[in-house]
Write an enzyme that holds these catalytic residues in place. Structure first.
Site, short mmCIF file in Angstrom:
data_model
loop_
_atom_site.label_atom_id
_atom_site.label_comp_id
_atom_site.label_asym_id
_atom_site.label_seq_id
_atom_site.Cartn_x
_atom_site.Cartn_y
_atom_site.Cartn_z
CD GLN A 244 96.65 87.29 -18.43
OE1 GLN A 244 97.02 86.53 -18.84
NE2 GLN A 244 95.16 86.87 -17.75
CE1 TYR B 123 101.80 80.10 -16.61
CE2 TYR B 123 99.60 80.60 -16.83
CZ TYR B 123 100.66 80.09 -17.40
OH TYR B 123 100.69 79.55 -18.78
NE ARG C 259 91.08 84.75 -17.84
CZ ARG C 259 91.07 84.10 -19.01
NH1 ARG C 259 92.16 83.34 -19.11
NH2 ARG C 259 90.24 83.79 -19.62
N GLY D 195 87.83 83.44 -26.26
CA GLY D 195 89.34 83.00 -26.41
C GLY D 195 89.41 82.40 -27.99
NE ARG D 196 89.04 77.07 -26.51
CZ ARG D 196 88.42 76.06 -26.14
NH1 ARG D 196 88.76 74.77 -26.42
NH2 ARG D 196 87.46 76.23 -25.33
C1 LIG Z 1 96.75 79.07 -27.01
C2 LIG Z 1 96.29 79.54 -25.68
C3 LIG Z 1 96.96 80.48 -24.93
C4 LIG Z 1 96.23 80.91 -23.86
N1 LIG Z 1 97.00 81.94 -23.08
C5 LIG Z 1 96.47 82.40 -21.63
C6 LIG Z 1 97.15 83.60 -21.10
O1 LIG Z 1 98.17 84.20 -21.79
N2 LIG Z 1 96.59 84.20 -20.16
C7 LIG Z 1 95.49 83.50 -19.66
O2 LIG Z 1 94.79 84.01 -18.62
N3 LIG Z 1 94.73 82.50 -20.28
C8 LIG Z 1 95.27 81.95 -21.58
N4 LIG Z 1 94.55 81.05 -22.17
C9 LIG Z 1 93.21 80.76 -21.73
C10 LIG Z 1 92.22 81.20 -22.43
O3 LIG Z 1 92.02 82.74 -22.07
C11 LIG Z 1 90.86 80.73 -22.08
O4 LIG Z 1 90.59 80.75 -20.82
C12 LIG Z 1 90.59 79.44 -22.94
O5 LIG Z 1 90.78 79.49 -24.29
C13 LIG Z 1 88.97 79.35 -22.71
O6 LIG Z 1 88.13 80.30 -23.30
P1 LIG Z 1 87.58 79.82 -24.89
O7 LIG Z 1 86.53 78.47 -24.81
O8 LIG Z 1 86.66 81.14 -25.12
O9 LIG Z 1 88.60 79.62 -25.76
C14 LIG Z 1 95.05 80.47 -23.31
C15 LIG Z 1 94.35 79.51 -24.11
C16 LIG Z 1 94.93 78.91 -25.12
C17 LIG Z 1 94.18 77.97 -25.83
#
Ligand SMILES: Cc1cc2nc3c(=O)[nH]c(=O)nc-3n(C[C@H](O)[C@H](O)[C@H](O)COP(=O)(O)O)c2cc1C
Length: 395
Positions: A107, A201, A249, A342-343
Site C-alpha cells: 500500500q 490521507y 482503497r 484487519g483486526r
Molecule cells: C492499528 C490500525 C492500523 C491501520 N493501518 C492502516 C493502513 O496503514 N492503511 C489503511 O488503509 N488502513 C489502515 N487501517 C484500517 C484497516 O485496514 C481496516 O480498515 C480497519 O481495521 C477495519 O477493518 P476490520 O474491521 O477488519 O479491522 C488500520 C487500522 C488499525 C486498527
C-alpha cells in the site's frame, strides 16, 4: 468438514492478470515497526509471513511512503519504499510471504494534511486545499491501554498544521512519486500495489468534497475529485506494467473523521464509482469499520455494493467482517468479490485457516490490545487446538 464450508470464500479469484488462491486479503494495518529511516525490519517479515502462513490469499501491507518530497511520509517508524535499503528490507518481506503461496501488494500512501509534524521538519503539510485537520485524540478506548502505555490524565491529542494546497504541477509530481515507488515495490518482489485513497490521507482529501474546495480540474465534481486517483493509475500502470496488481482503497472515514459521511451518501458513492470506470485499477477496496453501515439515512445499500456496480470493477470489501459466515455473506450479497480482514488477523494470524476448518471457534472480541503492539493473547493468536494435517509451519 474442510473446504466445502464457505465455498465462495475459498475459491480463487483473478485480480487483474493474477490469481489469488482464495478471497481473503489481510487489510493494510500500520504497525510502525520499521527502522527510524523507514527500512523494513526482520520483525516485519516474520509478522507478515506468520499471517500469510495462516492461509491468506493476499496480503496488503501497511501504508508505506514512496517519496521524500512534498510531505509524503506520515508517521514515525513508517516503512518507506524510497531507498535501496528499503527495497532490500521489503524483499525479505515479499520472499517470506511468497513462501506461503500468498500474494502480496504494497500500500502506497501520501499523508497530506495529516502527516506527523515531526516528520515534516517544519514544512507545512500539503493537501487538496488550504485546510487544517481538526486532529485526533489518540487511543480513546480503555483504562487498560492507558496503564500499559503509562499515560496519566487525558489521552494525548494529535494536532496538525495548516495545510497548503498543492499546485497542479505538484499534483503531477506526487503522482510521479507514487509511480516511482510502485516500480521499486515491484523490484522488491511485490505482486503489485494498492494506492491509498482512504482514511483521511492525501487522496482521500481530494476525493472527499469536505476537504476538496478546488475550482480547477482537480476539484468541484466527483469526476474532478477522483482525477488525481486516475492520474496515479495511469502513471503507476506505465511504471509496473499490465501484469501486476493495482488497486485503489476508498473510504468515507478519515483518521481525523471517524464517523465521516460523504455529502449525498450513496449518490456520491455512485458518482465516484462511475468516475473510476476504466481507470486502470484491477479492483477497488472499500475501507470502513462496518461495511454494512453506509451512514446514508436514505439508503441501506452498502457503499461497496454501490461502487462495485457503478464502476464495474471488482471490489475488495473491508470492515467489521469477523468470521466465515460474515465473509461469505459479503461475497454472496454482491457487496464484495474479496474481503479484507484487519483486526481479526492481528488477533488471529490463523484466521483463514480456522474459518476453513469449519470448526466452531471462540473468537476473541475486536480488542484494542490487538491494535497496538503486544502483549497478545497467545491462546487466541496461536490456536494450537486446531491442527490441520496438511499444516506445516515453517516460522
Ligand atoms: C492499528 C490500525 C492500523 C491501520 N493501518 C492502516 C493502513 O496503514 N492503511 C489503511 O488503509 N488502513 C489502515 N487501517 C484500517 C484497516 O485496514 C481496516 O480498515 C480497519 O481495521 C477495519 O477493518 P476490520 O474491521 O477488519 O479491522 C488500520 C487500522 C488499525 C486498527
Amino acid at each position: 468438514m474442510m473446504a466445502e464450508v464457505y465455498n465462495r470464500l475459498f475459491s480463487p479469484f483473478t485480480l487483474g492478470r493474477q490469481t489469488v488462491k482464495n478471497r481473503i486479503a489481510m487489510a493494510p494495518l500500520t504497525r510502525q515497526m520499521a527502522d527510524a529511516d523507514g527500512t523494513p525490519t526482520d520483525e516485519m517479515a516474520a509478522y507478515y509471513a506468520r499471517r500469510a502462513r495462516g492461509g491468506l490469499g493476499l496480503v496488503i501491507t501497511e501504508g508505506t511512503y514512496e517519496d521524500d518530497r512534498l510531505g509524503c511520509r506520515a508517521y514515525l517508524s513508517q516503512p518507506g519504499i524510497v531507498t535501496a535499503q528499503h527495497v532490500k528490507g521489503w524483499k525479505k518481506v515479499s520472499d517470506a510471504v511468497h513462501a506461503h503461496d500468498c500474494k502480496i501488494i504494497m500500500q502506497l500512501m501520501h499523508g497530506g494534511r495529516v502527516s506527523d509534524p515531526r516528520v515534516l521538519g517544519g514544512q507545512a503539510p500539503v493537501s487538496a486545499s488550504a485546510t487544517q485537520s481538526p486532529g485526533w485524540t489518540l487511543y480513546t478506548d480503555n483504562d487498560y491501554e492507558k496503564q500499559i502505555r503509562n499515560i496519566e490524565g487525558p489521552w494525548p491529542k494529535v494536532t496538525f498544521g495548516q495545510a497548503r494546497a498543492l499546485t497542479a504541477e505538484e499534483i503531477h509530481t506526487v503522482a510521479d512519486g507514487i509511480a516511482e515507488g510502485a516500480a521499486r515495490a515491484v523490484e522488491a518482489g511485490f505482486d503489485g500495489v494498492e494506492i491509498h485513497g482512504a482514511n483521511g490521507y492525501l487522496l482521500w482529501q481530494f476525493i472527499n468534497p469536505k476537504t476538496n474546495h478546488r475550482t480547477d480540474e482537480f476539484g468541484g465534481s466527483p469526476e474532478n475529485n477522483v482525477r488525481i486517483a486516475r492520474l496515479v493509475a495511469e502513471k503507476v500502470r506505465k511504471a509496473i506494467g499490465e501484469d501486476k496488481i493495482l488497486t485503489l482503497r476508498l473510504s468515507q472515514d478519515g483518521v481525523d473523521d471517524f464517523v465521516g459521511a460523504w455529502p449525498d451518501g450513496v449518490k456520491y458513492a455512485a458518482a465516484v464509482g462511475a468516475a473510476l470506470k476504466d481507470s486502470g485499477y484491477d479492483a477497488l477496496h472499500w475501507a470502513s469499520f462496518n461495511y454494512l453501515d453506509n451512514r446514508d439515512p436514505n439508503s441501506d445499500t452498502p457503499m461497496s455494493t454501490v461502487i462495485r456496480k457503478a464502476s464495474g470493477l471488482p471490489m475488495i470489501t473491508n470492515g467489521g467482517i469477523a468470521d466465515g459466515a460474515g465473509a461469505e455473506a459479503a461475497l454472496e450479497s454482491g457487496a464484495a468479490d474479496m474481503v479484507a480482514i484487519g483486526r481479526p488477523i492481528f488477533a488471529h494470524p490463523d484466521w483463514a485457516y480456522i474459518v476453513r476448518s469449519g470448526q466452531a471457534y471462540d473468537w476473541c472480541a475486536f480488542d484494542r490490545k490487538y491494535v497496538v503492539r503486544p502483549p497478545l493473547d497467545y491462546a487466541h493468536a496461536y490456536p494450537l487446538g486446531l491442527v490441520d494435517p496438511k499444516w506445516s509451519p515453517t516460522w
